[in-house]
Motif scaffolding. Sequence first.
Motif, PDB file in Angstrom:
ATOM      1  N   GLY A  57       0.794  -1.224   0.000  1.00 49.67           N
ATOM      2  CA  GLY A  57       0.000   0.000   0.000  1.00 49.67           C
ATOM      3  C   GLY A  57       0.822   1.267   0.000  1.00 49.67           C
ATOM      4  O   GLY A  57       0.270   2.363   0.029  1.00 49.67           O
ATOM      5  N   ALA A  58       2.146   1.120   0.002  1.00 42.66           N
ATOM      6  CA  ALA A  58       3.009   2.303   0.002  1.00 42.66           C
ATOM      7  C   ALA A  58       2.983   2.988  -1.348  1.00 42.66           C
ATOM      8  O   ALA A  58       2.890   2.338  -2.384  1.00 42.66           O
ATOM      9  CB  ALA A  58       4.437   1.902   0.359  1.00 42.66           C
ATOM     10  N   MET A  59       3.052   4.295  -1.331  1.00 53.37           N
ATOM     11  CA  MET A  59       3.063   5.069  -2.574  1.00 53.37           C
ATOM     12  C   MET A  59       4.376   4.831  -3.316  1.00 53.37           C
ATOM     13  O   MET A  59       5.410   4.572  -2.718  1.00 53.37           O
ATOM     14  CB  MET A  59       2.895   6.557  -2.265  1.00 53.37           C
ATOM     15  CG  MET A  59       1.524   6.898  -1.696  1.00 53.37           C
ATOM     16  SD  MET A  59       1.366   8.611  -1.163  1.00 53.37           S
ATOM     17  CE  MET A  59       1.609   9.478  -2.688  1.00 53.37           C
ATOM     18  N   LEU A  60       4.304   4.944  -4.641  1.00 51.45           N
ATOM     19  CA  LEU A  60       5.508   4.856  -5.460  1.00 51.45           C
ATOM     20  C   LEU A  60       6.276   6.169  -5.344  1.00 51.45           C
ATOM     21  O   LEU A  60       5.714   7.198  -4.957  1.00 51.45           O
ATOM     22  CB  LEU A  60       5.128   4.570  -6.906  1.00 51.45           C
ATOM     23  CG  LEU A  60       4.408   3.248  -7.146  1.00 51.45           C
ATOM     24  CD1 LEU A  60       4.025   3.132  -8.623  1.00 51.45           C
ATOM     25  CD2 LEU A  60       5.256   2.065  -6.729  1.00 51.45           C
ATOM     26  N   PRO A  61       7.554   6.162  -5.713  1.00 49.28           N
ATOM     27  CA  PRO A  61       8.336   7.400  -5.642  1.00 49.28           C
ATOM     28  C   PRO A  61       7.725   8.494  -6.537  1.00 49.28           C
ATOM     29  O   PRO A  61       7.074   8.199  -7.538  1.00 49.28           O
ATOM     30  CB  PRO A  61       9.728   7.006  -6.176  1.00 49.28           C
ATOM     31  CG  PRO A  61       9.746   5.522  -6.154  1.00 49.28           C
ATOM     32  CD  PRO A  61       8.348   5.045  -6.203  1.00 49.28           C
ATOM     33  N   PRO A  62       7.933   9.751  -6.181  1.00 48.40           N
ATOM     34  CA  PRO A  62       7.397  10.846  -7.004  1.00 48.40           C
ATOM     35  C   PRO A  62       7.932  10.757  -8.432  1.00 48.40           C
ATOM     36  O   PRO A  62       9.046  10.295  -8.677  1.00 48.40           O
ATOM     37  CB  PRO A  62       7.932  12.106  -6.330  1.00 48.40           C
ATOM     38  CG  PRO A  62       8.260  11.682  -4.940  1.00 48.40           C
ATOM     39  CD  PRO A  62       8.651  10.230  -5.019  1.00 48.40           C
ATOM     40  N   ASP A  63       7.112  11.195  -9.368  1.00 45.95           N
ATOM     41  CA  ASP A  63       7.469  11.208 -10.789  1.00 45.95           C
ATOM     42  C   ASP A  63       7.023  12.546 -11.342  1.00 45.95           C
ATOM     43  O   ASP A  63       5.824  12.853 -11.347  1.00 45.95           O
ATOM     44  CB  ASP A  63       6.773  10.049 -11.516  1.00 45.95           C
ATOM     45  CG  ASP A  63       7.190   9.920 -12.964  1.00 45.95           C
ATOM     46  OD1 ASP A  63       7.147  10.939 -13.676  1.00 45.95           O
ATOM     47  OD2 ASP A  63       7.523   8.802 -13.377  1.00 45.95           O
ATOM     48  N   SER A  64       7.951  13.339 -11.839  1.00 48.72           N
ATOM     49  CA  SER A  64       7.625  14.702 -12.270  1.00 48.72           C
ATOM     50  C   SER A  64       6.633  14.712 -13.434  1.00 48.72           C
ATOM     51  O   SER A  64       5.850  15.648 -13.581  1.00 48.72           O
ATOM     52  CB  SER A  64       8.887  15.463 -12.659  1.00 48.72           C
ATOM     53  OG  SER A  64       9.555  14.803 -13.722  1.00 48.72           O
ATOM     54  N   ASP A  65       6.638  13.694 -14.261  1.00 45.68           N
ATOM     55  CA  ASP A  65       5.682  13.647 -15.383  1.00 45.68           C
ATOM     56  C   ASP A  65       4.287  13.267 -14.919  1.00 45.68           C
ATOM     57  O   ASP A  65       3.309  13.707 -15.493  1.00 45.68           O
ATOM     58  CB  ASP A  65       6.141  12.633 -16.429  1.00 45.68           C
ATOM     59  CG  ASP A  65       7.344  13.120 -17.231  1.00 45.68           C
ATOM     60  OD1 ASP A  65       7.541  14.344 -17.301  1.00 45.68           O
ATOM     61  OD2 ASP A  65       8.076  12.273 -17.768  1.00 45.68           O
ATOM     62  N   LEU A  66       4.179  12.420 -13.930  1.00 52.04           N
ATOM     63  CA  LEU A  66       2.889  11.896 -13.513  1.00 52.04           C
ATOM     64  C   LEU A  66       2.238  12.672 -12.370  1.00 52.04           C
ATOM     65  O   LEU A  66       1.027  12.632 -12.219  1.00 52.04           O
ATOM     66  CB  LEU A  66       3.023  10.430 -13.095  1.00 52.04           C
ATOM     67  CG  LEU A  66       3.533   9.479 -14.173  1.00 52.04           C
ATOM     68  CD1 LEU A  66       3.691   8.072 -13.592  1.00 52.04           C
ATOM     69  CD2 LEU A  66       2.610   9.479 -15.373  1.00 52.04           C
ATOM     70  N   ASP A  67       3.032  13.333 -11.584  1.00 57.72           N
ATOM     71  CA  ASP A  67       2.478  14.050 -10.419  1.00 57.72           C
ATOM     72  C   ASP A  67       2.210  15.502 -10.709  1.00 57.72           C
ATOM     73  O   ASP A  67       2.600  16.082 -11.629  1.00 57.72           O
ATOM     74  CB  ASP A  67       3.409  13.920  -9.208  1.00 57.72           C
ATOM     75  CG  ASP A  67       3.472  12.481  -8.705  1.00 57.72           C
ATOM     76  OD1 ASP A  67       2.418  11.822  -8.727  1.00 57.72           O
ATOM     77  OD2 ASP A  67       4.551  12.043  -8.302  1.00 57.72           O
TER      78      ASP A  67
END
Length: 114
Positions: free
Chosen positions: A104-114
């Motif tokens: 259930g942990a969030m994936l690492p931040p992604d500048s294109d997707l976030d």
Amino acid sequence: MALTGYQLQYKRRMKKALALRAKADRQARFLVARLATVLALGETAADHIERINTLYGTNMSLRTDLVDGYRLAGTAAALNQVAAASLGGAPAAVFVNLATNVGGAMLPPDSDLD
């Protein structure tokens, strides 16, 4: 049951991606309509030039290379066919039962997707 961070992240990212896809679709429809209109204007101009050539015994070219290339490629007809075939817009949204991966942990931040 509350959604995990992983599921919430998916939901947020997918909502953003679907909005971007809808925006691209709207812009493509607008541009297709504009290009089809412009190509029709090119045909009208060619008809006028042809009539003038006949009346005055001249031999001015009917179209520019650009418009003639689009005409020979069948661009206007192809664009109109694609636009008409896609009037339904986006495909139906299908519910995705997203499994809770990585605990259930969030994936690492992604500048294109976030």
